[in-house]
Write a protein that holds these residues in place. Structure first.
Motif, PDB file in Angstrom:
ATOM      1  N   UNK A  93      74.438  64.032 -45.871  1.00  0.00           N
ATOM      2  CA  UNK A  93      74.137  63.271 -47.094  1.00  0.00           C
ATOM      3  C   UNK A  93      75.105  63.603 -48.228  1.00  0.00           C
ATOM      4  N   UNK A  94      75.465  64.891 -48.338  1.00  0.00           N
ATOM      5  CA  UNK A  94      76.390  65.324 -49.385  1.00  0.00           C
ATOM      6  C   UNK A  94      77.277  66.428 -48.845  1.00  0.00           C
ATOM      7  N   UNK A  95      78.487  66.512 -49.385  1.00  0.00           N
ATOM      8  CA  UNK A  95      79.385  67.627 -49.086  1.00  0.00           C
ATOM      9  C   UNK A  95      79.597  68.390 -50.390  1.00  0.00           C
ATOM     10  N   UNK A  96      79.232  69.652 -50.382  1.00  0.00           N
ATOM     11  CA  UNK A  96      79.301  70.478 -51.585  1.00  0.00           C
ATOM     12  C   UNK A  96      80.312  71.605 -51.393  1.00  0.00           C
ATOM     13  N   UNK A  97      80.882  72.039 -52.503  1.00  0.00           N
ATOM     14  CA  UNK A  97      81.766  73.198 -52.463  1.00  0.00           C
ATOM     15  C   UNK A  97      81.192  74.299 -53.341  1.00  0.00           C
ATOM     16  N   UNK A 106      85.306  74.282 -43.472  1.00  0.00           N
ATOM     17  CA  UNK A 106      84.727  75.638 -43.515  1.00  0.00           C
ATOM     18  C   UNK A 106      84.626  76.127 -44.957  1.00  0.00           C
ATOM     19  N   UNK A 107      83.508  76.727 -45.275  1.00  0.00           N
ATOM     20  CA  UNK A 107      83.269  77.192 -46.635  1.00  0.00           C
ATOM     21  C   UNK A 107      82.475  76.219 -47.476  1.00  0.00           C
ATOM     22  N   UNK A 108      82.403  74.959 -47.045  1.00  0.00           N
ATOM     23  CA  UNK A 108      81.573  73.972 -47.746  1.00  0.00           C
ATOM     24  C   UNK A 108      80.092  74.217 -47.437  1.00  0.00           C
ATOM     25  N   UNK A 109      79.262  73.482 -48.147  1.00  0.00           N
ATOM     26  CA  UNK A 109      77.833  73.404 -47.839  1.00  0.00           C
ATOM     27  C   UNK A 109      77.522  71.936 -47.584  1.00  0.00           C
ATOM     28  N   UNK A 110      77.018  71.636 -46.402  1.00  0.00           N
ATOM     29  CA  UNK A 110      76.673  70.261 -46.049  1.00  0.00           C
ATOM     30  C   UNK A 110      75.171  70.065 -46.236  1.00  0.00           C
ATOM     31  N   UNK A 111      74.812  69.103 -47.072  1.00  0.00           N
ATOM     32  CA  UNK A 111      73.396  68.772 -47.290  1.00  0.00           C
ATOM     33  C   UNK A 111      73.034  67.687 -46.267  1.00  0.00           C
ATOM     34  N   UNK A 155      75.802  74.489 -35.755  1.00  0.00           N
ATOM     35  CA  UNK A 155      75.753  73.415 -36.751  1.00  0.00           C
ATOM     36  C   UNK A 155      77.051  73.391 -37.545  1.00  0.00           C
ATOM     37  N   UNK A 156      77.496  74.572 -37.996  1.00  0.00           N
ATOM     38  CA  UNK A 156      78.705  74.651 -38.814  1.00  0.00           C
ATOM     39  C   UNK A 156      79.922  74.121 -38.058  1.00  0.00           C
ATOM     40  N   UNK A 157      80.077  74.538 -36.806  1.00  0.00           N
ATOM     41  CA  UNK A 157      81.231  74.090 -36.014  1.00  0.00           C
ATOM     42  C   UNK A 157      81.197  72.583 -35.786  1.00  0.00           C
ATOM     43  N   UNK A 158      80.025  72.047 -35.455  1.00  0.00           N
ATOM     44  CA  UNK A 158      79.912  70.630 -35.129  1.00  0.00           C
ATOM     45  C   UNK A 158      80.073  69.716 -36.351  1.00  0.00           C
ATOM     46  N   UNK A 159      79.780  70.252 -37.535  1.00  0.00           N
ATOM     47  CA  UNK A 159      79.836  69.406 -38.733  1.00  0.00           C
ATOM     48  C   UNK A 159      81.224  69.350 -39.352  1.00  0.00           C
ATOM     49  N   UNK A 160      82.100  70.262 -38.993  1.00  0.00           N
ATOM     50  CA  UNK A 160      83.453  70.252 -39.557  1.00  0.00           C
ATOM     51  C   UNK A 160      84.126  68.913 -39.249  1.00  0.00           C
ATOM     52  N   UNK A 161      84.674  68.279 -40.277  1.00  0.00           N
ATOM     53  CA  UNK A 161      85.324  66.979 -40.131  1.00  0.00           C
ATOM     54  C   UNK A 161      84.412  65.797 -40.375  1.00  0.00           C
ATOM     55  N   UNK A 162      83.101  66.024 -40.442  1.00  0.00           N
ATOM     56  CA  UNK A 162      82.165  64.912 -40.686  1.00  0.00           C
ATOM     57  C   UNK A 162      82.316  64.402 -42.113  1.00  0.00           C
ATOM     58  N   UNK A 163      82.270  63.095 -42.265  1.00  0.00           N
ATOM     59  CA  UNK A 163      82.325  62.504 -43.593  1.00  0.00           C
ATOM     60  C   UNK A 163      80.938  62.361 -44.199  1.00  0.00           C
ATOM     61  N   UNK A 164      80.906  62.091 -45.476  1.00  0.00           N
ATOM     62  CA  UNK A 164      79.622  61.880 -46.152  1.00  0.00           C
ATOM     63  C   UNK A 164      78.956  60.621 -45.606  1.00  0.00           C
ATOM     64  N   UNK A 165      77.665  60.716 -45.296  1.00  0.00           N
ATOM     65  CA  UNK A 165      76.846  59.661 -44.696  1.00  0.00           C
ATOM     66  C   UNK A 165      77.200  59.413 -43.234  1.00  0.00           C
ATOM     67  N   UNK A 166      77.991  60.291 -42.627  1.00  0.00           N
ATOM     68  CA  UNK A 166      78.300  60.180 -41.208  1.00  0.00           C
ATOM     69  C   UNK A 166      77.250  60.905 -40.389  1.00  0.00           C
TER      70      UNK A 166
END
Length: 310
Positions: free
Chosen positions: A195-199, A107-112, A155-166
């Motif tokens: 593709x990317x995990x940003x903070x 939470x708080x990240x930006x997922x590309x 989208x935000x809830x489902x992506x929590x815990x996803x790794x990069x390129x997952x």
């Protein structure tokens, strides 16, 4: 018929054929160019360039071109839309380098993300259980914030815990308040690749008045619109010059001057255009009294163009 006469006829036919090819070496130009070219007895400029190709172009004082576009006009609504989509932020995005240790997207990240979607129900213009055309995204930034409107909160809830390129697959729904009419009440299955995990790294928020911001955005949008217009103008200018100003250019010799290159129809025409540009550069150097590079010539030619919009 004696053999000697046959040989003479063959030689004569070859000579006539060679003469015909030389006189019609502008085969890549429209017929009007060749007619206008032969009417010019003493062109004002003749260049025998370094590639050994004779190029003659009449001096260009003014160009008249027509482009399939409207004059550039940036409205207040355009500015509002851009500011809404690109608000002044108090943070910048940086890659999360230790995402494995942190447990993937937090939470708080930006997922590309890149994603595709399959229609399940609702909305208009979609075929059930088929890919939703126009709804796929590449490089879309998802703010991992549970408080935002649907479907992005899902989208935000489902992506929590996803790794990069997952890749993650889940269902999400668009509410009846969604601003795009055809997407209202759509339920779809999304396949999302992170593709990317940003903070978000805090920065000092830019201090700018609303009036200055709007003026800045207007200039930015005008610049983008001008870039698109210039592409159309450059194509029209090229056509105008090739049709009305090129007096002579030996197309066959032009392509043969670079013996290692294999030219197709498009690349051959582009190479000939390059030779014409080099010739015009020489003309402009005489007119302006300074060195003119091909990269500078495009703007010079745009300035000479009187544009008709349609």
């Amino acid at each position: 018929m004696p053999m000697i006469y046959r040989l003479l006829i063959i030689v004569a036919n070859f000579a006539l054929s060679s003469s015909f090819q030389n006189q019609h070496s502008l085969s890549f130009l429209p017929a009007t160019s060749r007619i206008q070219g032969t009417a010019v007895e003493t062109p004002e400029d003749t260049i025998n360039n370094a590639k050994g190709v004779l190029v003659r172009v009449n001096p260009i004082k003014r160009l008249q071109v027509t482009i399939p576009a409207s004059p550039i006009s940036i409205t207040s609504a355009d500015i509002d839309s851009h500011i809404k989509a690109n608000p002044v932020l108090d943070y910048e995005l940086k890659n999360v380098v230790n995402f494995v240790t942190l447990g993937g997207v937090q939470p708080g990240n930006v997922a590309v993300c890149d994603w595709t979607s399959v229609h399940l129900e609702g909305g208009t213009g979609f075929a059930q259980n088929q890919n939703m055309k126009g709804v796929a995204k590449n490089g879309h930034e998802i703010d991992v914030n549970f408080e935002q409107p649907e479907p992005w909160a899902t989208f935000a809830r489902k992506l929590v815990g996803s790794g990069q390129m997952q890749t993650t697959t889940f269902e999400a729904s668009f509410p009846d308040t969604y601003p795009v009419e055809r997407m209202k009440n759509v339920r779809a299955r999304f396949t999302v690749n992170v593709k990317k995990i940003m903070e978000k790294v805090p920065i000092e928020k830019r201090d700018i008045s609303e009036a200055d911001l709007r003026k800045e955005v207007e200039g930015f949008l005008e610049g983008k619109a001008m870039e698109k217009q210039n592409v159309l103008v450059d194509l029209a200018v090229r056509e105008e010059i090739m049709e009305r100003y090129v007096v002579d250019l030996d197309a066959k010799k032009a392509t043969e001057s670079v013996s290692w290159a294999k030219f197709g129809k498009v690349s051959g025409a582009q190479f000939q255009w390059q030779l014409v540009l080099e010739t015009i550069c020489k003309q402009q150097e005489t007119e302006l009294g300074r060195k003119v590079e091909v990269k500078d010539l495009y703007q010079i030619l745009r300035d000479k163009a009187e544009i008709t919009f349609m």
